[in-house]
Design an enzyme around this catalytic site. Structure first.
Site, PDB file in Angstrom:
ATOM      1  N   ASP A 199      84.309  18.636  72.018  1.00 53.29           N
ATOM      2  CA  ASP A 199      84.838  19.073  70.721  1.00 53.29           C
ATOM      3  C   ASP A 199      85.149  20.564  70.805  1.00 53.29           C
ATOM      4  OD1 ASP A 199      82.412  20.397  70.573  1.00 53.29           O
ATOM      5  OD2 ASP A 199      81.752  19.425  68.717  1.00 53.29           O
ATOM      6  N   LYS A 217      87.137  11.535  72.762  1.00 54.15           N
ATOM      7  CA  LYS A 217      86.005  12.274  72.195  1.00 54.15           C
ATOM      8  C   LYS A 217      85.159  11.348  71.320  1.00 54.15           C
ATOM      9  CE  LYS A 217      85.860  14.814  68.463  1.00 54.15           C
ATOM     10  NZ  LYS A 217      86.052  15.818  67.408  1.00 54.15           N
TER      11      LYS A 217
END
Length: 267
Positions: free
Chosen positions: A156, A138
């Site tokens: 997310d 991420k």
């Protein structure tokens, strides 16, 4: 979902995979019209600042990170500076972001790795970034997409929640979500799609009480009705510039239509 497998579309009607892809791409186009100013909501001036800020953003808000990093980067503007810092002084500077001891270890560790292994420069490859302390896919995709212009999907909590509500995937694992969403959209759309979906999740499609009655893509959403459908009540749930409130950045891009966030301690 793949091939001709049926999922659920708007109104609970069966939907082929091909129809879902068409609907997903239409949602992306409509979100682009709603949020033409979508951007990363972390303040940064270079890849190093974005990398550190993204690591600090775990388990806290981008706003709190943005209120914290000016003092941190004033004290330690380069990886070499941060790598040589006194850990207790770094802990005190980043305390507002929470989990400050673990985060200090991560950001000082990645600064040391940048100094020792990459000549003090943030690498522009996923394989190199994920080797740095505290950096997963991420974080790596955030840095690649926004500091290097390398397309990537950033999964997310907001992104994962919305793509499941939209019926684009049923996966919970971020790596699987990333793979399925990447297959739906052209690579050139990945980074901006991530921003648009996250913007929508923070402003309208909230976790606990989505503002369905104020949602511009309600007719395209299979989850319409999970939140407040009364338009007037829904409008009261809107956040940030949609609700007339300050955004998360102290230094937002010039085209951001909302108010800058206040510095730490100012409100």
């Amino acid at each position: 979902m793949s091939g001709g497998v049926k999922g659920k579309g708007p109104g609970g009607k069966p939907e082929s995979h091909a129809a879902m892809v068409r609907r997903a791409r239409r949602i992306n186009r409509e979100l682009a019209e709603v949020y033409p100013y979508a951007h990363p909501e972390l303040d940064f001036r270079n890849p190093f600042e974005l990398l550190v800020a993204t690591v600090l953003s775990a388990q806290t808000t981008d706003l709190r990170v943005n209120q914290t990093t000016p003092r941190l980067f004033a004290a330690y503007p380069t990886p070499e500076d941060l790598a040589a810092a006194n850990p207790e002084e770094v802990e005190e500077l980043i305390r507002p972001t929470g989990f400050f001891r673990a985060k200090t270890k991560s950001i000082m560790g990645l600064a040391t790795a940048l100094r020792d292994e990459f000549g003090g420069e943030v690498p522009g490859r996923l394989a190199d970034l994920v080797k740095l302390p505290g950096v997963g896919r991420k974080t790596a995709n955030v840095v690649l997409g926004n500091a290097f212009g390398v397309p990537g999907i950033t999964v997310d909590t907001h992104f994962g929640r919305l793509v499941r509500r939209f019926g684009w995937t049923e996966q919970d694992d971020p790596v699987k979500v990333e793979a399925e969403i990447c297959a739906i959209f052209p690579k050139s759309e990945w980074t901006m799609l991530s921003h648009r979906v996250v913007f929508h999740g923070r402003r309208i499609c909230h976790a606990r009480k989505p503002a369905c009655g104020a949602c511009p893509i309600a007719p395209l959403c299979p989850s319409y009705g999970e939140g407040e459908t009364d338009p007037e009540k829904a409008r009261k749930l809107l956040k940030y510039e949609k609700g007339g409130l300050p955004g998360q950045r102290l230094s937002p891009p010039p085209d951001y239509p909302g108010l800058p966030a206040p510095p730490l301690g100012a409100g």
